[in-house]
Enzyme design. Structure first.
Site, PDB file in Angstrom:
ATOM      1  N   ARG A  17       0.838  -1.204   0.000  1.00 34.81           N
ATOM      2  CA  ARG A  17       0.000   0.000   0.000  1.00 34.81           C
ATOM      3  C   ARG A  17       0.871   1.252   0.000  1.00 34.81           C
ATOM      4  NH1 ARG A  17      -1.281   1.770   4.781  1.00 34.81           N
ATOM      5  NH2 ARG A  17      -2.044  -0.224   5.535  1.00 34.81           N
ATOM      6  N   TYR A  69     -18.340  17.798 -12.288  1.00 33.78           N
ATOM      7  CA  TYR A  69     -18.665  16.371 -12.367  1.00 33.78           C
ATOM      8  C   TYR A  69     -19.664  16.013 -11.260  1.00 33.78           C
ATOM      9  CZ  TYR A  69     -17.986  11.332 -12.397  1.00 33.78           C
ATOM     10  OH  TYR A  69     -18.188   9.992 -12.458  1.00 33.78           O
ATOM     11  N   ASP A 141      -9.329  19.906 -11.881  1.00 31.94           N
ATOM     12  CA  ASP A 141      -9.703  18.608 -12.440  1.00 31.94           C
ATOM     13  C   ASP A 141      -9.581  18.760 -13.953  1.00 31.94           C
ATOM     14  OD1 ASP A 141     -11.015  16.440 -13.603  1.00 31.94           O
ATOM     15  OD2 ASP A 141     -12.448  16.234 -11.960  1.00 31.94           O
ATOM     16  N   LYS A 166     -10.667   7.785 -17.940  1.00 31.17           N
ATOM     17  CA  LYS A 166     -11.044   8.419 -19.198  1.00 31.17           C
ATOM     18  C   LYS A 166      -9.835   8.405 -20.157  1.00 31.17           C
ATOM     19  CE  LYS A 166     -14.625   9.047 -16.555  1.00 31.17           C
ATOM     20  NZ  LYS A 166     -14.846  10.271 -15.798  1.00 31.17           N
TER      21      LYS A 166
END
Ligand SMILES: *Cc1c(COP(=O)(O)O)cnc(C)c1O
Length: 339
Positions: A17, A69, A141, A166
């Protein structure tokens, strides 16, 4: 886990992690692409957004792009609001509106370089100046443009987020999010949060994302070229009332002449996929009111103009002529069915 050489001689990695070779390789590529001091890979775009929002504390205030968004709107208004993080939504393409929304406790501007679904551009250098004057961070963003078309860190932004689901991934086969930061101090804070919260991108997905990125440039160049031509063509169609295209990027939004055309139109299309996403090799058609912005309450959607006849078209790698032909037959069918 990573077997350690000895108690006094730790290896570069200890627990996956906190870091692993595949993620490190990807994060190096991401930092280079965005020209940041460092970059971080998360398990989704929303995990990236949420980790960035965790930089703030109860009582802090953010100014946020109003047609942002849907997931960002949802996490701000229904999750981080419970922890005392305040947000004001304004049209950030208008710097005066941003300035008017500032409060003494405004700690950041959170803008989308190209908003969704109306594809309004925010002037990054202009809002960077406002952020700097106020001592606030500028978070961008940049999902709709990707580092291929815009690098906000070079224009005064402090933090850049991408939903790598995306354009960066590009093939609709991986959910991922990235954050790149301008300064080593922010790199330290974000690295701490990434490890503390644990929403890391798994190694196999890091590999897939890095492979997708290899073709980012050629995909985007072609997709932008097709999108430009398609936007022009759509504007000439009688079935289309309004076209939204910011002269860059590969997403075109348009409002159909009547809301009732939407369902038969999208269901008659043969080439594009129907549903929620964008930025893939296949064209994707989305009805924001039903898909990407379904989480936005209906009255708020109406206020923002997200009507049922609004279509978002993410242009893929198909031939322009094939897309035009498909759109034309779907328009014709929709007119017959909805008449
Ligand atoms: C898709 C998207 C997100 C969220 O990303 P996920 O990978 O789906 O979690 C955030 N911002 C924008 C602009 C997006 O398009």
């Amino acid at each position: 886990m990573f077997d350690q050489p000895g108690l006094e001689t730790p290896g570069e990695f200890d627990y996956a992690r906190s870091g692993n070779p595949t993620r490190k390789a990807l994060e190096g590529v991401l930092a280079a692409l965005d020209e940041g001091a460092a970059a971080f890979a998360f398990s989704s775009g929303m995990a990236a957004v949420s980790n960035v929002l965790m930089l703030f504390s109860a009582g802090d205030h953010l100014v946020v792009t109003d047609d942002c968004y849907g997931g960002t709107y949802r996490v701000l208004t229904r999750v981080f609001s419970r922890f005392g993080l305040q947000a004001t939504f304004v049209d950030t393409s208008n710097p005066d509106a941003v300035r008017a929304a500032l409060r003494p406790n405004t700690k950041a501007l959170f803008v989308e370089s190209v908003s969704n679904p109306f594809l309004k551009r925010t002037d990054i250098p202009a809002v960077a100046r406002i952020a700097k004057e106020h001592g606030a961070l500028l978070i961008v963003d940049n999902t709709f443009l990707s580092p291929c078309l815009s690098r906000p860190l070079t224009e005064g932004a402090d933090v850049v987020i991408h939903s790598a689901t995306k354009y960066l991934g590009g093939h609709s086969d991986v959910i991922a999010g990235t954050v790149a930061v301008r300064t080593p101090a922010l790199a330290q804070e974000l690295g701490f949060l990434q490890n503390a919260v644990g929403a890391v991108l798994g190694p196999q997905d890091c590999f897939l994302l890095q492979r997708g990125i290899k073709t980012l440039q050629v995909r985007l160049e072609r997709q932008v070229q097709t999108a430009k031509a398609l936007a022009k063509w759509l504007a000439s169609r009688p079935e289309v009332e309004q076209v939204f295209y910011p002269d860059t990027g590969a997403v075109v939004s348009f409002r159909l002449a009547r809301d009732t055309l939407a369902a038969p139109f999208v269901e008659s299309l043969q080439l594009p996929l129907l549903g929620v996403s964008l930025g893939a090799v296949e064209s994707i058609v989305t009805v924001p009111a039903r898909h990407s912005h379904a989480a936005v309450p209906a009255p708020e959607r109406q206020r923002r103009g997200i009507t049922d006849g609004l279509i978002r078209f993410s242009v893929g790698l198909e031939e322009l002529e094939d897309l035009q032909e498909d759109l034309a037959q779907a328009f014709a069918k929709a007119l017959r069915v909805a008449a």
